[in-house]
Design a protein around this motif. Structure first.
Motif: not given
Length: 345
Positions: A146-147, A213-215, A279-281
């Motif tokens: 889940c995000f 990563h992540p950004a 997801a966010n890079g």
């Protein structure tokens, strides 16, 4: 159906990569449960205690017996058998490529339930409590990815907030280009649920996995699996790219629980197959649709759950999924080389 029961077993190949995974009701005392492995000639090969719990999934404590964490276990033969013994009584007795009758030990005189064979690198796994087993070509446990609301997912229209994705939108995948969203759902966690460590979001800080990563700080559920790529993954596990649950990375590079505003809303994205998305890079998995995921969503009162049940369950993960002890081994080796930052391909 038995409880405890064998939830997954790998038996074809070198003994040091075989394993037996056991599930029993969460919170149950494992000290009265033993796993007895039989030779093809009917005699006892090894008797193994469960050890410590590795995970809790959909109300079941998960234990894994293998050579890396057991002084007694030395593999499972394709023509042998496995007995699950509780309080001295055999509650499950299974074999693989042939029917089997034990000549000694707790299952003496009993004839096994034959499950069938597998290929190299495959396992047998049950998703219905031990009633039926199927071949899994990427041995692993089921998880629910889940995000957190606000996470940006890469699409054909650029990065979009996960909560804005709807059926028919196209998401960028690592392996198959743009793929349509078949189902999108959400669940909201109550204050009581967030007191449970397994329910609380895990923060992956900006640049925790590589310099880019992540950004930005990214929040995922504990079981959400992230993509790792490193030559050590290939040397240790035979796959350069692997998936690792966020909960197994807690403590590394600042990854861990962090305060978030209530209410907490998680979002799920279903594609036709299990994929690696952005997801966010950060490279992370899409929803793996299986029985365990459905049970967990039911416990969370997910929105759209009824329509999810109309889609075929996935049978293969996008990459090999590492278990907790495998992640620990990988991190020890990476620490020696001082190369925790992994390439995100």
């Amino acid at each position: 159906m038995p409880d405890p029961f064998v939830s997954e077993v790998k038996f074809l190949g070198a003994g040091n990569v075989d394993f037996v995974e056991i599930a029993l009701d969460a919170g149950s005392d494992p000290s009265n449960v033993q796993i007895v492995i039989y030779h093809p000639n009917g005699s006892v090969r090894t008797t193994n205690d469960l050890g410590t719990v590795e995970d809790t999934v959909a109300g079941k404590d998960i234990y894994v017996i293998e050579s890396a964490n057991s002084a007694t276990f030395n593999g499972v033969h394709k023509n042998g058998a496995v007995a699950v013994v509780e309080d001295g009584v055999v509650v499950q007795f299974i074999s693989f490529e042939s029917e089997f009758t034990a000549t000694n030990g707790p299952a003496a005189g009993m004839t096994s339930t034959q499950l069938g064979g597998t290929g190299q690198g495959e396992s047998l796994e049950t998703t219905d409590g031990g009633a039926n087993y199927g071949v899994n070509d990427t041995p692993s446990k089921g998880t629910v990815p889940c995000f957190l609301e606000g996470t940006l997912i890469q699409t054909d229209r650029g990065p979009l907030p996960v909560q804005d994705l709807v059926v028919g939108d196209y998401v960028q995948t690592n392996d198959s280009g743009l793929q349509p969203v078949l189902w999108a759902g959400a669940c909201q966690l109550s204050l009581d649920q967030t007191s449970d460590p397994m329910a609380r979001p895990i923060r992956v800080p900006a640049h925790a996995l590589s310099p880019a990563h992540p950004a930005k700080d990214t929040f995922v559920s504990a079981n959400h699996r992230l993509l790792f790529s490193h030559v050590l993954c290939f040397e240790l596990f035979g796959n350069r790219e692997v998936l690792i649950a966020a909960k197994f990375l807690m403590g590394y590079n600042g990854i861990g629980h962090a305060p978030v505003a209530l209410p907490i809303r998680f979002h799920h994205i279903l594609l036709a197959d299990h994929h690696v998305i952005r997801a966010n890079g950060m490279a992370a998995e899409s929803l793996f649709h299986g029985k365990i995921a459905g049970e967990a969503f039911s416990e969370e009162s997910s929105e759209g759950l009824e329509s999810l049940a109309t889609f075929a369950e996935h049978t293969k993960t996008a990459r090999r999924v590492l278990k907790a002890h495998e992640v620990q081994r990988l991190m020890r080796e990476l620490a020696r080389e001082e190369t925790f930052h992994l390439k995100v391909s």
